[in-house]
Structure formats: C-alpha cells, structure tokens
Design an enzyme around this catalytic site. Structure first.
Site, PDB file in Angstrom:
ATOM      1  N   THR A 128      38.536  42.055  44.943  1.00 37.88           N
ATOM      2  CA  THR A 128      38.091  40.909  45.156  1.00 37.88           C
ATOM      3  C   THR A 128      37.322  40.416  43.848  1.00 37.88           C
ATOM      4  O   THR A 128      37.004  41.168  42.971  1.00 37.88           O
ATOM      5  CB  THR A 128      37.203  41.113  46.140  1.00 37.88           C
ATOM      6  OG1 THR A 128      35.816  41.348  45.600  1.00 37.88           O
ATOM      7  CG2 THR A 128      37.175  41.767  47.576  1.00 37.88           C
ATOM      8  N   GLY A 129      38.031  38.954  44.268  1.00 40.30           N
ATOM      9  CA  GLY A 129      37.423  38.508  42.565  1.00 40.30           C
ATOM     10  C   GLY A 129      38.342  38.792  41.715  1.00 40.30           C
ATOM     11  O   GLY A 129      38.129  38.560  39.715  1.00 40.30           O
ATOM     12  N   ALA A 130      39.317  38.804  41.495  1.00 38.74           N
ATOM     13  CA  ALA A 130      40.224  38.941  40.689  1.00 38.74           C
ATOM     14  C   ALA A 130      41.210  38.392  40.227  1.00 38.74           C
ATOM     15  O   ALA A 130      42.382  38.518  39.164  1.00 38.74           O
ATOM     16  CB  ALA A 130      41.499  40.163  42.038  1.00 38.74           C
ATOM     17  N   SER A 131      40.666  36.876  40.282  1.00 38.38           N
ATOM     18  CA  SER A 131      41.819  36.006  39.607  1.00 38.38           C
ATOM     19  C   SER A 131      41.026  36.017  38.362  1.00 38.38           C
ATOM     20  O   SER A 131      41.937  34.796  37.794  1.00 38.38           O
ATOM     21  CB  SER A 131      40.740  34.814  40.267  1.00 38.38           C
ATOM     22  OG  SER A 131      40.166  33.980  40.386  1.00 38.38           O
ATOM     23  N   SER A 132      39.877  36.195  37.548  1.00 31.09           N
ATOM     24  CA  SER A 132      39.420  36.611  36.863  1.00 31.09           C
ATOM     25  C   SER A 132      38.421  37.754  36.531  1.00 31.09           C
ATOM     26  O   SER A 132      38.265  37.912  36.926  1.00 31.09           O
ATOM     27  CB  SER A 132      38.366  35.303  35.803  1.00 31.09           C
ATOM     28  OG  SER A 132      37.306  35.033  37.000  1.00 31.09           O
ATOM     29  N   GLY A 133      37.762  37.347  34.561  1.00 35.36           N
ATOM     30  CA  GLY A 133      36.958  38.894  34.333  1.00 35.36           C
ATOM     31  C   GLY A 133      37.341  39.937  35.079  1.00 35.36           C
ATOM     32  O   GLY A 133      38.495  40.382  34.474  1.00 35.36           O
ATOM     33  N   GLY A 193      37.702  41.249  37.347  1.00 35.05           N
ATOM     34  CA  GLY A 193      38.662  41.754  38.658  1.00 35.05           C
ATOM     35  C   GLY A 193      39.871  41.972  37.686  1.00 35.05           C
ATOM     36  O   GLY A 193      40.751  42.726  38.424  1.00 35.05           O
ATOM     37  N   SER A 245      24.201  45.730  39.769  1.00 30.94           N
ATOM     38  CA  SER A 245      24.013  45.304  38.678  1.00 30.94           C
ATOM     39  C   SER A 245      22.595  45.962  38.288  1.00 30.94           C
ATOM     40  O   SER A 245      22.150  46.645  38.725  1.00 30.94           O
ATOM     41  CB  SER A 245      23.419  43.615  38.704  1.00 30.94           C
ATOM     42  OG  SER A 245      22.155  43.103  37.823  1.00 30.94           O
ATOM     43  N   TYR A 301      19.854  36.925  43.577  1.00 31.17           N
ATOM     44  CA  TYR A 301      21.060  37.221  42.662  1.00 31.17           C
ATOM     45  C   TYR A 301      20.827  39.764  42.805  1.00 31.17           C
ATOM     46  O   TYR A 301      21.025  39.913  43.261  1.00 31.17           O
ATOM     47  CB  TYR A 301      21.130  37.450  41.612  1.00 31.17           C
ATOM     48  CG  TYR A 301      22.164  38.056  40.812  1.00 31.17           C
ATOM     49  CD1 TYR A 301      24.085  37.695  41.725  1.00 31.17           C
ATOM     50  CD2 TYR A 301      21.912  38.978  39.993  1.00 31.17           C
ATOM     51  CE1 TYR A 301      24.316  39.194  41.360  1.00 31.17           C
ATOM     52  CE2 TYR A 301      23.450  40.580  39.188  1.00 31.17           C
ATOM     53  CZ  TYR A 301      24.605  39.936  40.358  1.00 31.17           C
ATOM     54  OH  TYR A 301      25.534  40.357  39.814  1.00 31.17           O
TER      55      TYR A 301
END
Length: 692
Positions: free
Chosen positions: A395-400, A402, A527, A540
């Site tokens: 998940t969150g694979a579009s940047s950073g 991921g 985190s 967070y």
C-alpha cells in the site's frame, strides 16, 4: 525542419529527442533495430506524452550495416528532406573491449556518414567526447584536435578516430560536440546505466552503512575530473545545432571549471550521508614543489602510469574490482587536460543554458541510483530465494517507501501488487518494472474508504494466485500540538481512519486467503514515535501504536496457521510526507531506499519487530526513567516550534503572515532564532531519526 537521430534509445539520445519534440517543428526520424521496435514505441509515447503525435517516426536499421541498414527506397523518398542528422549511437563505456569500440564508434560513424550523405543532410552532428583529447597535458580548447596526444585506451582511440573521420571524410556540413563525463538528470537524477562515478556508489553505500558519517577518512588527491548532467548536454546540443553559421566547429559540453576528483566523491558522500575523505596535504602546497620537476617525474603522473600497468590493473581487479569498480575506471578517473569551453559558453549566452553546480544535484543523482540502479537486492541469494515469484501487496506504492520497496521486490524476482489512490503513478511504476523485465499488478484504492478496501480484498483474493506478503505502508502524518488541536478533532479521526482502521480492514479482508494458504507475512510500517513519544505527534503516534498493539494480539492467534507479523518502528524518512516540515531538510534522515531495505529485511527474516538504536534507547528511557524522559521531551517541545502551517490551519490569531508580507525581524529575534536552530540541530543529532 526534419531531423534524423541515431542512438535515440540511448541515454543522451532520449533526452535530445525530448528537446527536439518540445522545441523544434517537423518530423523526427529515429533509427531503431527491428528487435527494439516495441521498446521504441513505449519511448515515443513518453516523448509525445501519449498525445498520439506522429512526429517521432521509427526507421528500422542497424548501426553495423552500410548506410545503417536503412531501406534504399526510404532513403530515396526522404533524400533532401533531412535538415539535421544527429549521430549519437556509439559506445560510451571505458570498459568496452577493442572490437566493440571499433565496430560501434569507428565503423558505426562511417555507416552514419554514408547515410547522411545519401540523404543530402543539411548538417551532420557528431557526438564525440572529451576522451578524444586523450592524455593531453594543459589547456585543450575547442579549436584543437590533432595535437599528438597519447590515446591510452581503445575508448580514447576510437573517439579520436571517429571524430577524425567526420572532420576529414564528411561530404556534408558538420558540427562536433564533446561532452565530459555525462551523469544523470540534474532535477530527477534519471540515469540508465552504471558508468563513470556511479561505479564508486556501492563503495560509498558500504561506507555509509558501516561507519558514522562524522568520521573523516584519509583520501588521495587524484587530480581533476569533469562531469555534466545529461539535461544540460541535451539542451546545449539542441541550441547549438540550430545556431546559424557554426558549421565546421567543435563545442565542449563540459564544466567550465575543473572539478577536484576527491571533492566530487565527497559531494556524493554528503548526499549519501557517508563519511568524507580528507587529503592531508593540500594540492597547492605540493604543486609548487612538483612543478619544478619534469612532467614524467611528477608524483601524479608516476602514480597514473603505475596504475595503468598490467600488474597494477590485475591488483585493482582483485581488490576494487570485487566491489564493482573496474580497474580501467580507476586509471582514468581524472583528466590531464583542462577543457576550455569559452566558445561554447559564448554561443550559449542568453539561452539560460548553463552547467549547474554538482552540489545542487548530487543528492538527486544519489537518490536515483539508490532507488533504481543499485542491484544489491538482486545479488543477495537469500532475498531472491524468499521473494522469487511471491506476490507482495504494497500500500502507498505510488511514491516514497512504497514505490522503492516495489522496485526492490521486482529486482529480487517478486511480483509487486501496487495499491494507492493515484492510478497514473501506479501505472508508471508498473511500466518501469516491466521495462526492466519484471511483473507487477495495479489495484487503485482509496484506503481511507472501508467499503473500497472490502472490494479490494475481494479482488486480490480472487484475481491473485496467492498473497504472500502484505506491506501496510500507506499512512497519514500530522504534526500539531494539542493546544492547536482543540477544534480539530478530525485530525485524530483521519489518522486513525487510514493508519489504523484502513490497515486492519485490509488485513482482516485478506485473512481468509491467508488461512487458506496457511501462510502469509504482514509488515506494518510503524513509527519510532511509538517508542519515543515525541511531542506534537499525538494523533499520528496513537494511530501507529494502535496498529502495533492490534498486530501483537492477533499474531498470537494466527501464528499456528503460518501467518506472521513484523512491525518496523521506522525513523524519520525523506519522503513527500515530511516535505511540508522544512526544518527536516537539515535533519539526519533515512532515504526511501534505506527504508525499503528494512522492509525487504522484514519480509526475508520475518522478525517480530525492527527497531533502531535511538528507538530502543527511547523505549528503555520511558521504562526505567519516565520522568527524566518526559522532561527531555518537554525541552524538545520548547525548542521545536509549531509550524506556520499548523498555526494557520488552527485558525490562531497569531498565525504568521505570508512570507512576502512579513516585516524584517529585529536583530534580537534573529539571534534568538539562530540559537534555537542550533539547539534543534543538537537535538536532531543526539536523537537521530526521531520526529521532532
């Protein structure tokens, strides 16, 4: 105005064609082998932004054939139409053998000239290299060519010979371009191969991973080098090629000032966070003494001569060669010539095209290499055995984190399953993986929408043969103190919705599939804040702590079915999520690639959790000295202020005005701000990776 380009699929060629598409009119014919047509079609779509433009037209041929193997009827049809013939197809590799250099650089140039003459081209543009200057000593300007210079390698010789062919045999007008060492794009860092300084990057990475960044290392003055980013080369070529009345000239596409080799290496060490090299004796001190000696007896020339001998090359192959640094690259790391580019600079005056300082783009080059070209993952047998053919939901694979994790998974033979809201970015990542010979799936999903997650789980369970790993990486971070959050309860709802409810909804939805397989490993990107409890991150950290606790409880229930969990207490990572907090720009952070390496480790070794030294220290402090720990955290609360964005969004009357409207601060305030910044840096270095 029509152009013909050889080497369009090469590194410089791709950037040049992009410049021609953006700034020139008329068709652009690009030479391509029959076997590379599919790849060329993909590149044409990128050049034309998917607009369906027919301006870039592939022409089937081969560099090794007479007239480049282009069909005679095509030549007849287009004779007299080509205004500019750009010849870039060649070997730009110091390690290539004699036969390859001759075939590509010398015979390839003859074949290109034959075609250009048959087409009656308006101008033949030859991309040569500063290597044509060989081991010339002194200033080498653009009017110089045959100066009796030594040519110490097949690469140097064939670059010289191919340029000589153009100068002496070309029957159409010509121009020559001599780039220095060409590195990646100065903005994106994009590069397509390991060459030049990139050979040293694995060594720099090893130093970073094993030594503290503050430790000085002893270096040797290796003389001067010269490198330029590919976007500068392409822009300059496009501009110079279309200037009137410059035929028969050569242009040096170089950095106007020689670059110290050791300072260049240190620029990349700084970008990587690795120790830097120091030279005990300054060059100015030694040059005054050695300048009195005959050139052949000067230490730098003696060292260079020794390094190029067969025994030294063998020794280098058995030492540095084992770290991926070819002996040929070491022996030609510096230049004996200083390349004068005043004529080129004058021709570029007013165009806005200039060589940027290396320090301004070294991090972009390093980051791109670390995320895209570092092949250490594919060379690790244990990693490949663990991930080969496995489906990894990220998940969150579009940047950073991921995105880089997906690239590393594919590099190890795994099959990334890319999940995020933005389909376009996911498709770009998938295309990158497929161009490198890998496989990937795209499943767009808004992970803050629980119904959308249910649909996603149903699709994953039915469309994939297995779900071997799940990486819960998507997350939302909010940095805001409680005193600014009294009317912002939705901050807590949003972080819990994505970081906690979204993550566990995904895991629960996939559990039937995992139970059916009797296997599966879930990696939660938690985190360091869960261990250290930094101020201003209550929303967070609470959401991440909830996911940690839930996973710890569930792990005991499902371990008997071969299902396991790893919680990574990730320190501060340089990703788009932290970009709005500008003070983080100066803080020690992990790169996305370093963070992705931790994710790979979690999948391969499957530990219960992965922590950092700072995170463990924070956890111990809270256990054995909680009062002292909270006093230190309160000090940090005083030292690190709320951001202007946090104040503005909270609607506070003391929110600062826009920067352009702000009045100059009084001197006392500036001094206080400077002192506070020093305190911030001290805290950041004492507790590296903590989200302050």
């Amino acid at each position: 105005m029509a152009s013909f380009v050889t080497g369009a699929t090469g590194f410089i060629g791709r950037f040049l064609v992009s410049e021609l598409v953006d700034h020139r009119e008329g068709p652009i014919y690009v030479l391509v082998r029959q076997s590379s047509l599919h790849r060329m079609e993909t590149m044409i779509a990128q050049w034309t932004r998917g607009s369906g433009s027919l301006r870039v037209v592939p022409v089937v041929g081969d560099l090794g054939e007479p007239s480049l193997g282009v069909d005679a009827d095509w030549i007849t049809e287009h004779a007299g139409e080509i205004d500019h013939f750009f010849h870039l197809a060649a070997i730009y590799d110091m390690t290539a053998d004699v036969a390859t250099n001759d075939a590509m650089n010398v015979q390839g140039t003859r074949n290109a000239l034959e075609l250009a003459e048959a087409l009656e081209a308006g101008c033949f543009h030859q991309v040569s290299s500063v290597a044509a200057a060989g081991d010339y000593h002194g200033r080498f300007d653009e009017s110089m060519f045959d100066e009796g210079q030594p040519l110490p390698s097949p690469y140097h010789r064939t670059k010289y010979e191919s340029e000589k062919i153009v100068r002496e045999e070309c029957k159409v007008p010509w121009r020559v371009y001599r780039p220095a060492i060409v590195v990646g794009d100065s903005e994106t860092g994009a590069m397509d191969k390991i060459d030049g300084p990139y050979y040293f990057f694995p060594l720099i990475k090893r130093l970073r991973d094993n030594l503290p960044g503050w430790l000085p290392l002893v270096g040797v003055d290796l003389g001067d080098t010269n490198m330029v980013p590919v976007d500068y080369v392409a822009k300059a070529m496009d501009h110079l090629a279309h200037l009137p009345d410059r035929n028969g000239e050569a242009f040096h596409l170089v950095n106007p000032e020689p670059q110290s080799t050791i300072e260049t290496i240190n620029a990349f060490c700084a970008a990587a966070g690795a120790p830097k090299f120091a030279t005990p004796i300054d060059r100015n001190v030694t040059s005054s003494a050695t300048g009195l000696l005959p050139r052949a007896l000067r230490p730098s020339n003696i060292i260079s001569a020794v390094v190029r001998t067969a025994p030294a090359q063998l020794l280098l192959d058995q030492t540095l060669g084992r770290m991926g640094i070819p002996a040929e690259v070491v022996s030609h790391a510096s230049f004996t010539a200083v390349f004068d580019s005043r004529k080129t600079e004058k021709a570029l005056a007013g165009s806005g095209i200039a060589v940027p300082d290396l320090e301004s783009y070294a991090r972009a080059l390093w980051s791109y290499w670390e995320e895209n070209l570092d092949d250490s993952t594919s060379r690790d047998k244990r990693t490949c055995n663990a991930l080969q053919g496995k489906h990894v939901v990220i998940t969150g694979a579009s940047s950073g984190i991921g995105k880089v994790t997906a690239l590393k998974v594919a590099q190890a033979g795994g099959i990334p399953v890319l999940v995020a809201r933005g389909k376009d970015k996911l498709e770009e990542t998938k295309a990158t993986i497929e161009l490198r010979g890998g496989q990937a799936y795209v499943f767009p999903c808004d992970l803050s929408d629980l119904k959308a997650i249910d649909d996603l789980c149903a699709r994953l369970s039915t469309e994939l043969p297995s779900v071997d790993f799940v990486v819960n990486n998507a997350g939302r971070s909010i940095r805001r103190s409680l005193r600014l959050s009294h009317d912002r309860f939705h901050d807590f709802e949003r972080t819990m919705q994505l970081n906690y409810f979204g993550a566990i909804r995904l895991i629960i939805g996939l559990m039937p599939k995992l139970h059916e397989q009797k296997s599966g490993h879930i990696v939660n990107i938690s985190s360091i804040g869960v261990q250290t409890n930094p101020p201003r991150f209550s929303a967070y950290v609470a959401s991440k702590a909830a996911l940690d606790s839930w996973s710890n409880v569930v792990a005991s229930e499902v371990v008997g079915h071969g299902i396991s969990f790893t919680n990574i207490h990730m320190p501060l990572v340089r990703t788009p999520m932290i970009a709005p907090t500008k003070m983080y720009d100066k803080f020690p952070t992990l790169s996305p690639a370093q963070a992705a390496d931790l994710v790979i480790k979690a999948m391969v070794e499957k530990p219960h959790e992965i922590n950092t030294l700072a995170g463990n220290a924070g956890a111990v402090a809270h256990t054995f000295a909680p009062k002292a720990a909270f006093r230190i955290l309160n000090l940090a609360y005083q030292v690190f202020p709320d951001s202007a964005a946090a104040k503005a969004k909270a609607g506070r009357p003391d929110a600062p005005a826009a920067p352009e409207a702000a009045a100059p601060a009084p001197t006392g305030d500036l001094e206080a701000a400077g002192g506070r910044e020093s305190e911030q840096m001290l805290m950041a270095r004492l507790f590296p990776g903590v989200h302050w």
